[in-house]
Each structure stands twice: as C-alpha cells, then as structure tokens.
Design a protein around this motif. Structure first.
Motif, PDB file in Angstrom:
ATOM      1  N   UNK A   1      -1.481  10.815  13.082  1.00 41.82           N
ATOM      2  CA  UNK A   1      -2.100  12.270  12.728  1.00 41.82           C
ATOM      3  C   UNK A   1      -2.710  11.821  11.603  1.00 41.82           C
ATOM      4  N   UNK A   2      -2.141  10.617  10.605  1.00 43.44           N
ATOM      5  CA  UNK A   2      -2.606  10.368   9.510  1.00 43.44           C
ATOM      6  C   UNK A   2      -3.183   9.595   9.539  1.00 43.44           C
ATOM      7  N   UNK A   3      -3.735   9.220   8.765  1.00 45.19           N
ATOM      8  CA  UNK A   3      -5.035   8.327   8.106  1.00 45.19           C
ATOM      9  C   UNK A   3      -4.906   6.854   7.744  1.00 45.19           C
ATOM     10  N   UNK A   4      -4.997   5.574   7.837  1.00 41.93           N
ATOM     11  CA  UNK A   4      -5.123   3.966   7.448  1.00 41.93           C
ATOM     12  C   UNK A   4      -4.238   4.136   5.623  1.00 41.93           C
ATOM     13  N   UNK A   5      -2.942   3.703   5.669  1.00 38.37           N
ATOM     14  CA  UNK A   5      -2.887   3.925   3.572  1.00 38.37           C
ATOM     15  C   UNK A   5      -4.241   3.284   3.274  1.00 38.37           C
ATOM     16  N   UNK A   6      -4.302   3.386   1.863  1.00 34.69           N
ATOM     17  CA  UNK A   6      -5.633   2.758   1.978  1.00 34.69           C
ATOM     18  C   UNK A   6      -4.981   1.094   0.922  1.00 34.69           C
ATOM     19  N   UNK A   7      -4.730   0.456   1.697  1.00 35.84           N
ATOM     20  CA  UNK A   7      -3.498  -0.645   0.765  1.00 35.84           C
ATOM     21  C   UNK A   7      -4.258  -1.941   0.527  1.00 35.84           C
ATOM     22  N   UNK A   8      -5.968  -1.978   0.269  1.00 38.45           N
ATOM     23  CA  UNK A   8      -7.246  -3.083  -0.473  1.00 38.45           C
ATOM     24  C   UNK A   8      -7.113  -2.049  -1.618  1.00 38.45           C
ATOM     25  N   UNK A   9      -7.402  -1.376  -1.991  1.00 36.06           N
ATOM     26  CA  UNK A   9      -7.291   0.079  -2.986  1.00 36.06           C
ATOM     27  C   UNK A   9      -6.321  -0.268  -3.532  1.00 36.06           C
ATOM     28  N   UNK A  10      -4.798  -0.194  -2.906  1.00 36.52           N
ATOM     29  CA  UNK A  10      -4.011   0.032  -3.533  1.00 36.52           C
ATOM     30  C   UNK A  10      -3.472  -1.064  -4.702  1.00 36.52           C
ATOM     31  N   UNK A  11      -3.651  -2.484  -3.626  1.00 35.18           N
ATOM     32  CA  UNK A  11      -3.730  -3.154  -4.307  1.00 35.18           C
ATOM     33  C   UNK A  11      -4.264  -3.902  -5.362  1.00 35.18           C
ATOM     34  N   UNK A  12      -6.105  -3.810  -5.288  1.00 38.03           N
ATOM     35  CA  UNK A  12      -6.103  -3.174  -6.134  1.00 38.03           C
ATOM     36  C   UNK A  12      -6.138  -2.761  -7.427  1.00 38.03           C
ATOM     37  N   UNK A  13      -5.412  -1.725  -7.633  1.00 36.86           N
ATOM     38  CA  UNK A  13      -5.505  -0.849  -8.867  1.00 36.86           C
ATOM     39  C   UNK A  13      -4.364  -1.815  -9.463  1.00 36.86           C
ATOM     40  N   UNK A  14      -3.181  -2.844  -8.960  1.00 39.80           N
ATOM     41  CA  UNK A  14      -2.103  -3.886  -9.508  1.00 39.80           C
ATOM     42  C   UNK A  14      -3.436  -4.791 -11.034  1.00 39.80           C
ATOM     43  N   UNK A  15      -4.654  -4.587 -10.389  1.00 47.08           N
ATOM     44  CA  UNK A  15      -5.616  -5.190 -11.487  1.00 47.08           C
ATOM     45  C   UNK A  15      -5.408  -7.290 -11.095  1.00 47.08           C
ATOM     46  N   UNK A  16      -5.154  -6.992  -9.153  1.00 48.09           N
ATOM     47  CA  UNK A  16      -4.571  -8.404  -9.172  1.00 48.09           C
ATOM     48  C   UNK A  16      -5.874  -9.591  -9.222  1.00 48.09           C
TER      49      UNK A  16
END
Lengths: 394, 103, 301
Positions: free
Chosen positions: C167-182
């Motif tokens: 009942x939940x959507x995919x966790x937004x890993x790509x943007x979460x990782x990007x938010x680290x300033x990778x």
C-alpha cells in the motif's frame, strides 16, 4: 631500554598502545566510557604521530564491518566500543571471528541497559563469550597499553588468526590516571612486525571471502575455529613471555595467582577489582588468615590448565564477578566449575555477584567474602549478590 | 575467457580445507546445463553480430567469435530465453532440450 | 567539459573476460546482468562487496566461486561500511588503480543497509555502490521491501479483498542519495543496457562516492516469463514506472523523456505480482507516476 613515563588514564594508555601497534585504519564510533580512546587516536592521526586512516563510521555495527573490510585486504584494523555498542555490533563480532580476521578491539566494560547506566560491569563482553573472540581482562593502565601490542601479535599469529578483545573496566580503569611506561617505537616495531596473511583479497591471487557452505562443510570450519582458539593458549603464553623479556613486564600468561599456594580460601577475579582483592589478601594474611587471589586474565580461550591446578590445591574457592546470567549463575562461575568438575576431588565453590551497574566493591565486601569462604560452614547458597543496598530477605 | 570447471576432490583431512572461509575466485566445480528445458540455437546466417544477446545474457555464456558472430557455452546456459527474445533479427530460436540431440 | 556521451561504450568494446560466471542464480535473473556488466566495465582490479543477498547466495557456495575477481560477503546491513573499509585498507597498503564496488539489493539498500550507505556517502569515500532493485526481498522468498511498488503482491503484502498488495510507493532512494550531495548518482534499467554501461564508465572516472540504482527484474519474484526479464525492465521505463536519470554537481538530469508512455497495463499484467490489480489500483499507480514525471520534467530537463 629506552622508554618514558606518562601519567595517563586507562583510555589514553590504550590509545598510546594502539599508536605503537601502527594499525592502518581505525574505525571509530564514540560511546561512554570508551570515547577518550577514539578522541586521542584522532589527535594522533591529526598531529601525524600515527600514520593511519581514521574512519568516522555511523555506528558500531559499521565500525566492525569497516574493520573487517580493512582486514579483508590484509591491512591492520583497530576499533573500540563498550556496552550497548558492543551489542549493536554483535552480528559483526561473530562475523569477524568466523572470517578469521585478526582485528583488535578495546571494550570498555559497561553495564547493559535497562536500567540505563554508563558505569561498569562485565555483562557486555561476557555476553559475547561465544562469539569466537579472544578475550582478555586487564587490571591497570599499564597492562592495557601493553596488551594492545600483545593482542595484535597473538591475533595475527598464522595459527591463531582470531580477533582479540581487550577489556577494561569502565571508569574504574578507563578514567583512572596512573603512571604508565610507554615503550620505545623501534622496540615495538621489532616485536610486532607487519603481518602477512593469505586470508585476504589480493590482486595477484583473487579470492572470494566469507563464503557460504552447505551442511557438508560448515562444521569443519567451526572445528578449525575452535582448534585455533584452543591453540592460542600456547601463543598467548609465548607472546607474554617474549614481551616480558623485551619490555620487562610479564603478565603471567593466562592467569595470575597471588598467595594461593597454601590458601584455605581463594577468590577468583576478573579485571580491575583484583587490585582491591590483593590488598585485602595482604591485610588478612597479616592477620594470620590463609587467603589468596587468583586473577583470570583470559576468559577465551579459557585457562583450563591453570584453573585445574588451582582446584587441586584444595582451597574453598569463591568466584567474584560483575555479571549474572539471569536464572542460573555468573558465567565466570559456570566456566570455572566446568573445569573443577574434571577433578577427582570436589572443589567447594561459591559465586559472588557484585559491582553491577558500577556499584563499588569495597574492601569490606571482599573481607566478608573471605570470611564466608574461611568458615567451615557448608555454603547455604550457590550465588550471593554482595553489596546489596537494602534488605533482600523480606 | 571464462573460468573452466575443474576436478574437485572433497577434503578427506581437515588440513585440506582452506584455513579460513576464503577460496580462490573463479573456482568452478559444477555446470549449470542440467537446469535447461529449452536450448537456444543461433543461426549464423541470420546473426548480424549486433551483440545484444551477449550484452544481456545473465550467465555470460554468449561469446563473440572472431568473425563477430556469437557462440554459446552450453555448459552454463540455463535456457532462460532472453537472448532469443531480445534478438532483433530472430537469429536465435529456443528448442526443447530433449529434441536437440547434437548438443 | 566532459559530456555524458564521452562515456559511451559499445558492446564490442567490452572485455571478453567474464568476471561473474557459473553462478547459481535463477534462469533469467536480471540482477546477474547488472553484476556481470558492472564488472566488465570496472575491470579485474575490482573488489566487490556483497551483503547477504541473492547475488552473494548464488556465487560463493564453497567450493564454487562465481566471481573470478576479489569479492567478499558483508553482513546484511554493512555494504557501505565494508566498502569503505576495503577501500581504506587497500589505500593504506599502497595498492593503486583499483575499484571498490558494492552490489546490494533493494532491501539491503533502502532498508537494512540504508544507514551504512548514508555513512559511506557522507565520508566521501571513493566507492561505487550499486543497488540492484528487484523490488522485494527475493532471496528470502519475495517479501515486501521499502522499494516494493504500490499494488505489488508479495508474501508479506498479500492482495485480497481488503488490500491491493503493498500500500506504499517506492522509497525515493535516488533523490535521498542525491540529497547527500553525492559525487555522482544515476538510475538505470537492465532494459537499457547501453545506458547502464555509460553510467558505469562514468562512475569509474568519478572521484568520491557513486550510487547507481538499477531496476533488475526477477522472474521468480515477479511471476514473469524468464525470457521477458530485459523486456520488462525496458517496459518499466517506457511506461514511466521507472526512469533514467543522473545527479551530479547539484543538478538532476532526465536521460530519457518519452513523448508518450506505453500503457502501464502492458508492463504490469505480464507479471503475476500485479495480475490482481483492479482499475482503481491502476489509477493510483498512474496518478503517482504522473505527479513524479510532472516534477521531473519541470526541473530535470
């Protein structure tokens, strides 16, 4: 012999010892009362006196995982922890020994929540007795420093290849200042050369590490792990003896016996409380009581020979430990009695549990224990909590 | 340029085991051919050497030949059929394993 | 300035060496394509770290070792930490010219390994972390993870009268990782292998942490035909339910912007895990997709 004296805390002594052992990488996560170790090491890396990579990890679980990564390419790794942190990394603690990575870790013995307490007891490391790590419990800052050097030499021995945990009583030892002799770097380098291992990933001979096995092969690896740990007893003795020759300080190998030969009552100890017990032994001896103290240095491998010899002396034996396995007895006591059970003549023994959550174990407490042991009365209970602050016989 | 299956004798003595759970990489002792129900057959006449099949094979069993066509290592092909499905020129067909006696 | 196209690799430029061979993964496994191609680009001087997952379970079964290069299994939660340790150890020993790559699944990345991954990125370590996303815990038998999409039937998110599956959507890993300033992050799909190769090649040249998130189908867990593994991963992109993008220097870039999506049903109904979806479930999925694309098209082009 070139050396110099420094007035430092137990934690600082550990950091000095680690610096002398020249690890390639230190993975660090802070927890009271271990913090000073990782703070000093950070200082040493910053000021250039220790040429190592200092890795800020985000948890103890990662501290050990990173240390394993370091060891997996054949480099020397160090980390330190305490209490909740040790439990948090528990999965990796077992993993490191199964992988046969000779990592050295300092553990500041501290109580396990809850109730929360930052103060010392030994329930953290004793709870991981079966994790496949060599475990030594040191008594003072000098021994802490010296054992960091010995630890790598034992752990990295080709027949041992087993990780090594050096335990210091939280605060009582980690934060107490004592004069400590710091060995000469050149002498340490000669004593502890960089190790060579085949248990590593290598560009010349690529390897797959930490593999899985079917039931057809798994037990053989566990057998080898057990045999390596058993065999480490000899290496521990050898390394300690060699250390004594080179640096002039010898720690008597697996255990240290004090005035036990003719003793009617012997108290077995683990860690820093030994100093207090030794003082009480001297006091009681002066009063004409035949008492002694038997310090267990290594809990793993367990000092079977030494404990057996003690059992043969015929004294009544008390085991004092800052630990309880709820619903049974203290784990040190269990281990001691399992050795005693191999003797023809039964050894009368009793378990004294105290010092939990940082409670002081006083000279009076210890005197009381010896009086209990010296009385010819049969023991009324197998396990006694000493130093209770209130009446428990309601 | 793939690792080859080697003869392997189970240790009969404890000293024959590796001293730690670490072993030579690329050490293969069993094939995967037995997994297959269907087997891919490449028609070299139709193959244009685009190497799409080589690129997307999960098992890496498709190799380029010198004339830029492809050949399959049937010892390790599991018969998933991705190569046949992805081939733009239909140069690979999947045949029932039992029917393909010459392999 | 280097352009992304500078990193293009043609299939014929790839080494003939197979560095991942003889593994026991299911037929048609998408994740193995990701691992195999990654190693072909990264080369033989690569240390691979794999947590307990399908890829390690199928390739380290003593005495059958399917990695021909250096590889190690880490504890499940520890990919990021062990990667850092391996890289630091190798550096300290003076080893030159090597790559350190992690291959973790969706659960190993978005759930249990999330903290260690964040730590590794935060340290700025020179490592490559590849998340092969097959959208559930497949190794343990298809349980829901933080990257399981809405409406997926798994063994812990059953579909029935009351629930549409997850009942939940995919966790937004790509943007979460990007938010680290990778240093560099990208999404990929095994359905677009050339795009993946290019991103791997780019990753190889980047100093600092790299995160690649590749959608990798799993016929066993998805309930799909083995031959459709690459097709489905392509359909996911073409229907807009997955996307190909990059992040670098504080900027996102959408690599593929289809004028028109293929119908999501074309992708979903080829898979057993979505067979049960009703019209209203499909609407939820489309609405979520469109919101995401509206944002991406506004700021990532």
């Amino acid at each position: 012999m070139k050396s110099n004296l420094k007035f430092v805390s137990g934690d600082e002594a550990v950091a000095l010892g680690v610096r002398l052992a020249r690890p390639h990488v230190i993975s660090a996560y802070p927890i009271t009362p271990q913090t000073i170790v990782v703070e000093r090491l950070a200082d040493f890396v910053e000021d250039g006196s220790l040429k190592a990579e200092y890795m800020h990890v985000e948890s103890e679980h990662s501290a050990m995982a990173a240390a394993m990564g370091v060891s997996s390419v054949g480099a020397r790794a160090f980390t330190a922890t305490s209490s909740q942190g040790l439990l948090h990394m528990a999965e990796c603690v077992h993993y490191a020994s199964g992988a046969r990575f000779p990592i050295v870790m300092m553990n500041a013995n501290r109580s396990i929540a809850v109730p929360w307490s930052i103060y010392g007891d030994q329930r953290d490391s004793l709870g991981l007795l079966d994790s496949g790590w060599i475990q030594v419990y040191v008594e003072d800052a000098q021994e802490a420093l010296d054992m960091m050097i010995q630890a790598y030499k034992v752990a990295e021995h080709p027949e041992v290849m087993t990780p090594f945990m050096v335990n210091l009583d939280g605060f009582v030892l980690t934060h107490t200042y004592e004069p400590v002799e710091v060995p000469d770097q050149k002498q340490v380098d000669d004593f502890l050369p960089m190790y060579q291992s085949t248990n590593k990933m290598s560009m010349d001979e690529p390897k797959s590490l930490c593999f899985s096995t079917s039931p057809a092969d798994n037990q053989e690896f566990k057998y080898m792990q057990h045999k390596a740990m058993e065999g480490s007893v000899d290496i521990i003795r050898e390394v300690d003896a060699e250390f004594g020759q080179v640096f002039g300080r010898y720690y008597h190998g697996m255990t240290e016996s004090y005035r036990c030969e003719d003793a009617e009552a012997v108290l077995m100890t683990l860690g820093s409380v030994t100093g207090t017990v030794r003082t009480v032994v001297d006091m009681l001896r002066a009063e004409g009581h035949k008492v002694g103290v038997f310090k267990i240095r290594y809990m793993r491998p367990f000092p079977q020979d030494e404990v057996k010899e003690l059992g043969k002396l015929g004294s009544r034996v008390g085991v004092l430990e800052k630990n309880i396995s709820f619903g049974n007895e203290g784990t040190v006591f269990t281990n001691v009695n399992s050795v005693f059970s191999t003797l023809e003549k039964r050894v009368e023994s009793k378990n004294y549990v105290g010092g939990l959550g940082g409670r002081d174990i006083t000279k009076e407490d210890i005197r009381g224990i010896f009086m209990d042991l010296l009385s010819k009365e049969p023991f009324t209970e197998r396990v006694e909590f000493i130093g209770m602050g209130c009446d428990t016989n309601e | 340029m793939r690792p080859k299956v080697r003869a392997y004798k189970r240790p009969s003595k404890i000293s024959e085991y590796p001293s730690a759970p670490a072993f030579e990489s690329g050490h293969l002792v069993t094939k995967n051919a037995g997994w297959r129900t269907f087997v891919p057959i490449v028609d070299p006449e139709k193959c244009v050497g685009c190497l799409r099949c080589y690129l997307v094979c999960p098992d890496g069993v498709i190799a380029r030949t010198e004339n830029n066509k492809v050949e399959i290592d049937y010892d390790f092909c599991k018969g998933c059929g991705i190569c046949a499905h992805e081939c733009k020129v239909k140069a690979i067909t999947m045949k029932k394993e039992a029917d393909e006696d010459e392999i | 300035m280097t352009r992304m196209s500078d990193f293009n690799i043609r299939p014929k430029d790839l080494t003939d060496q197979e560095y991942f061979y003889g593994h026991k993964a299911c037929a048609g496994c998408g994740a193995t394509i990701a691992v195999r191609l990654a190693l072909k680009v990264l080369g033989e001087r690569t240390y691979s770290v794999l947590p307990a997952n399908c890829m390690s379970a199928v390739s380290f079964i003593y005495p059958q070792m399917a990695f021909t290069t250096n590889a190690i299994i880490s504890p499940f939660a520890s990919t990021g930490a062990m990667l850092s340790g391996v890289a630091a150890g190798a550096r300290a020993l003076g080893i030159k010219d090597f790559q350190t790559v992690g291959f973790a699944g969706d659960g190993g990345t978005a759930d249990i390994g999330f903290q260690a991954l964040s730590g590794a990125i935060d340290r700025g370590d020179d490592i490559i972390y590849i998340c092969y996303d097959n959208e559930a815990y497949m190794n343990t038998g298809i349980q829901k993870s933080g990257l399981t999409p809405y409406g997926t039937k798994t063994t812990t998110s059953p579909a029935g009268e009351n629930l549409p599956g997850a009942v939940t959507h995919k966790k937004n890993m790509f943007e979460i990782v990007a938010a680290h300033g990778i240093a560099y992050a990208a999404t990929a799909s095994i359905g677009y292998p050339n795009d993946f190769l290019r991103k791997l090649n780019k990753a190889k040249s980047v100093r600092g942490p790299v995160y690649l998130h590749i959608l990798a189908s799993c016929p066993t867990g998805w309930g799909s035909k083995t031959e459709l593994s690459v097709q489905l991963a392509k359909d996911a992109v073409d229907s807009g339910l997955w996307y190909l993008a990059e992040y670098e220097n504080d900027e996102f870039k959408l690599n593929r912007n289809p004028k028109e999506f293929i119908p999501v049903e074309e992708y979903l109904y080829k898979q057993g895990r979505f067979k049960h979806l009703k019209e209203e479930d499909i609407s939820v999925i489309i609405e979520h997709r469109d919101k995401k694309w509206e944002k991406m098209r506004k700021t990532w082009l």
